[in-house]
Design an enzyme around this catalytic site. Structure first.
Site, PDB file in Angstrom:
ATOM      1  N   GLY A  26     -40.155  11.674   9.829  1.00 40.42           N
ATOM      2  CA  GLY A  26     -40.501  11.526  11.238  1.00 40.42           C
ATOM      3  C   GLY A  26     -40.668  12.878  11.897  1.00 40.42           C
ATOM      4  N   GLN A  28     -38.524  15.318  12.809  1.00 44.62           N
ATOM      5  CA  GLN A  28     -37.876  16.424  12.102  1.00 44.62           C
ATOM      6  C   GLN A  28     -38.290  16.482  10.639  1.00 44.62           C
ATOM      7  OE1 GLN A  28     -35.463  18.973  12.940  1.00 44.62           O
ATOM      8  NE2 GLN A  28     -36.239  18.569  14.991  1.00 44.62           N
ATOM      9  N   HIS A 108     -28.236  17.035  12.145  1.00 44.19           N
ATOM     10  CA  HIS A 108     -27.381  16.703  13.281  1.00 44.19           C
ATOM     11  C   HIS A 108     -26.062  16.221  12.692  1.00 44.19           C
ATOM     12  CE1 HIS A 108     -25.914  15.349  17.070  1.00 44.19           C
ATOM     13  NE2 HIS A 108     -26.274  14.085  16.978  1.00 44.19           N
TER      14      HIS A 108
END
Length: 333
Positions: A26, A28, A108
């Site tokens: 997607g 990133q 993340h």
């Protein structure tokens, strides 16, 4: 002081002979995969069989396979699918196939920090988090600039986790601008707070409340839109360039005086108290549990809130005004 790493501190040879698996393609994922490919790395993208992203990845010259196969092949496995599905995908498709001694990476810290993903002790666990949306990250890389990033080492099973993480950060272009060392806890909690209190939640609520206040005060919605939303980018650009001082230097004395005297009346101690409550929900896991439950239950609260926001008055007014400004390259969801 935070440790900052640059190109000179990272060596791509730490990735020599390694296969880098990218779970997701997607915003990133595509930027990570393409930047690494352009840096000379062997990248394979892991997607579910029906994914619409398969064709895009293949057209970009990347090898694509199912997630379990990628997990088996990868020496470095970066997980860049949405937070709320990482736990399930990890448990079902990655964990049974993860190689001993491999590096498990994230962009993340959510899943590791809140224990949605619990890695085995024989793998490295790191985070490289570019501080920009994927399309911007890719644009900057192509332009030879790179975006800043964060590096965290959660588990160093091989003794090489930091070196591999820095090499990865260099491969995606982050060390050109600087990579700050942090922890999964600090990145996750500060990132969520920034999104909720300022960057997304705070700013949209502030703008919408100001818009409603002007409209309710008898001012045309179009004028209200320009004053509280359209001009926001001009101010934010000044703040990004030189902080609050440069912004205040650049605006009129009238605007600066209003800023210094009225701003604290709008964002007062009551707002700060609410921000502390938002931060507490992040720190103790309340928000994470709520978000995971929301997704397990089929998003019964999120979907109506999203639809209500998309149909708001400020959006309808803004859509008409943006259509008058072709230079904006206006987008509609």
């Amino acid at each position: 002081m935070v440790t900052v790493y640059y190109d000179k501190d990272a060596d791509l040879s730490a990735l020599a002979g390694k296969t880098i698996g990218m779970v997701g393609y997607g915003s990133q994922g595509h930027a990570h995969a393409l930047n690494l490919k352009d840096s000379g790395q062997n990248v394979i993208v892991g997607l579910y069989p029906e994914s619409n992203s398969r064709a895009a990845a293949q057209e970009a010259g990347l090898q694509v396979a199912d997630v379990p196969e990628v997990a088996r092949e990868a020496d470095v496995l970066m997980v860049v699918i949405p937070d709320h599905i990482q736990g399930e995908i990890y448990r079902q498709e990655i964990s049974p196939n993860l190689k001993s001694g491999a590096a498990l990476m994230f962009a993340h810290g959510f899943s590791i920090h809140y224990k949605e993903v619990v890695p085995p002790p024989d793998v490295d666990v790191m985070m490289v988090a570019p501080k920009a949306p994927g399309h911007r990250m890719r644009e900057q890389f192509v332009d030879g600039i790179g975006v800043p990033g964060l590096l965290a080492v959660h588990q160093d099973a091989t003794g090489n986790a930091r070196q591999i993480g820095l090499a990865y950060a260099k491969g995606v272009g982050c060390t050109k601008s600087g990579v700050l060392e942090t922890t999964f806890k600090d990145e996750t909690e500060s990132d969520l707070f920034g999104e909720q209190a300022v960057l997304c939640g705070g700013i949209t609520s502030l703008i919408n409340t100001a818009f409603e206040t002007l409209v309710e005060g008898g001012y045309p919605p179009e004028i209200a839109y320009f004053e509280v939303l359209h001009e926001m980018k001009l101010i934010v650009d000044l703040v990004q360039q030189g902080g609050f001082n440069y912004m205040r230097y650049s605006v009129s004395d009238t605007a600066e005086y209003g800023d210094l005297t009225r701003g604290p009346r709008v964002i007062d101690d009551h707002v700060k108290d609410n921000m502390k409550k938002v931060l507490a929900d992040i720190q103790d896991g309340t928000f994470a549990r709520e978000w995971i439950t929301e997704n397990h239950e089929g998003r019964p609260r999120f979907r109506p809130l999203r639809e209500e926001a998309r149909g708001s008055k400020i959006h309808e007014v803004g859509r008409e005004l943006r259509a008058m400004m072709p230079w904006l390259d206006a987008k509609e969801v």
